[in-house]
Design an enzyme around this catalytic site. Structure first.
Site, short mmCIF file in Angstrom:
data_model
loop_
_atom_site.label_atom_id
_atom_site.label_comp_id
_atom_site.label_asym_id
_atom_site.label_seq_id
_atom_site.Cartn_x
_atom_site.Cartn_y
_atom_site.Cartn_z
CG ASP A 40 -2.11 0.80 1.06
OD1 ASP A 40 -2.28 1.34 -0.13
OD2 ASP A 40 -2.95 0.83 2.40
CB THR A 124 1.23 -13.39 2.77
OG1 THR A 124 1.57 -12.45 1.62
CG2 THR A 124 0.22 -14.31 2.34
N1 AR6 Z 1 5.69 -5.61 -4.34
C1 AR6 Z 1 5.29 -6.87 -4.28
N2 AR6 Z 1 5.10 -7.31 -2.98
C2 AR6 Z 1 5.46 -6.41 -1.91
C3 AR6 Z 1 5.84 -5.27 -1.98
C4 AR6 Z 1 6.01 -4.65 -3.36
N3 AR6 Z 1 6.40 -3.54 -3.52
N4 AR6 Z 1 6.11 -5.04 -0.82
C5 AR6 Z 1 5.60 -5.81 -0.07
N5 AR6 Z 1 5.37 -6.88 -0.48
P1 AR6 Z 1 1.38 -6.18 3.07
P2 AR6 Z 1 -1.20 -7.30 3.77
C6 AR6 Z 1 4.71 -8.18 -0.01
O1 AR6 Z 1 1.77 -6.09 4.48
O2 AR6 Z 1 -0.75 -8.48 4.66
C7 AR6 Z 1 -0.82 -2.16 4.76
O3 AR6 Z 1 -0.48 -1.34 5.70
C8 AR6 Z 1 4.95 -8.41 1.33
O4 AR6 Z 1 6.07 -9.09 1.58
O5 AR6 Z 1 1.63 -5.20 2.03
O6 AR6 Z 1 -2.57 -7.37 2.86
C9 AR6 Z 1 -2.17 -1.88 4.42
O7 AR6 Z 1 -2.64 -0.55 4.47
C10 AR6 Z 1 3.49 -9.62 1.73
O8 AR6 Z 1 4.09 -10.69 1.18
O9 AR6 Z 1 -0.37 -6.43 2.83
C11 AR6 Z 1 -3.06 -3.01 5.46
O10 AR6 Z 1 -3.23 -1.96 6.62
C12 AR6 Z 1 2.54 -8.99 0.79
O11 AR6 Z 1 3.30 -8.10 -0.28
C13 AR6 Z 1 -2.12 -3.92 5.68
O12 AR6 Z 1 -0.99 -3.32 5.41
C14 AR6 Z 1 1.52 -8.41 1.59
O13 AR6 Z 1 1.97 -7.47 2.53
C15 AR6 Z 1 -2.36 -5.13 4.67
O14 AR6 Z 1 -1.85 -6.16 5.03
#
Ligand code: AR6
Length: 176
Positions: A40, A124
């Site tokens: 995000d 995740t």
């Molecule tokens: N590109 C691809 N994947 C990524 C990137 C990137 N640039 N950065 C992180 N990941 P998360 P959630 C991976 O925390 O669990 C936010 O604060 C990361 O390693 O982004 O759905 C929102 O505002 C992980 O495997 O999303 C919500 O409050 C995956 O993307 C909350 O986090 C998802 O990690 C959502 O949590």
């Protein structure tokens, strides 16, 4: 890794979701749609303030659903903001909410005539869903959708780091 599902392609790559040249990229958002960390934060940083402005007007999104904005300064023309579940042990309907977040994202893409979509691994990271459990749900949901919706030509999962890529690769091999 790449496989064909019906007439469509399903791809796994290791990389950064903000750099993708698909027509839409999916954001791992929270119900406020007002930004956060992880994917995000990276999407709003790379896409600029226009995306947040549009999100403010939308006013939020419950878990399991998705909303669409423009892509701002990103290569992608659209961002689909999907809200996955917070993982609380697996007994709170998390699997269904996760599947629904993927399905609703793809339905929005179909409705807007979008032919290529890149997903991160929803839930995740900060939301704590174990990746070995989330990966087969994510892949199965997308595969079922593509079977029925050849209008989406490409779905790419963009996995952040080698171990995330490997978890998805194992899950995909298990589903073939
Ligand atoms: N590109 C691809 N994947 C990524 C990137 C990137 N640039 N950065 C992180 N990941 P998360 P959630 C991976 O925390 O669990 C936010 O604060 C990361 O390693 O982004 O759905 C929102 O505002 C992980 O495997 O999303 C919500 O409050 C995956 O993307 C909350 O986090 C998802 O990690 C959502 O949590």
């Amino acid at each position: 890794m790449q496989v064909t599902i019906g007439k469509s392609k399903l791809e796994l790559v290791q990389g950064d979701i903000t750099q993708q040249d698909t027509e839409a990229i999916v954001n791992a958002a929270n119900p406020s749609l007002l930004g956060g960390g992880g994917v995000d934060g990276a999407i709003h940083r790379a896409g600029g303030p226009q995306i947040l402005e549009e999100c403010r007007k939308i006013g939020g999104c419950p878990p399991g659903e998705a909303r669409i904005t423009s892509g701002g300064k990103l290569k992608a023309k659209y961002v689909i903001h999907a809200v996955g579940p917070i993982y609380r042990g697996g007994t709170q309907g998390e699997a269904e909410t996760l599947a629904s977040a993927y399905r609703n994202s793809l339905e929005l893409a179909s409705k807007h005539g979008i032919k290529s979509v890149a997903f991160p691994s929803l839930s995740t990271g900060a939301y704590g869903y174990p990746i070995e459990l989330a990966a087969p749900i994510a892949l199965k949901t997308v595969m079922d959708y593509l079977q029925a919706h050849p209008e989406i030509e490409l779905v790419r999962f963009v996995l952040f780091g080698h171990s995330a890529y490997e978890a998805y690769e194992r899950a995909l091999k298990g589903l073939l």
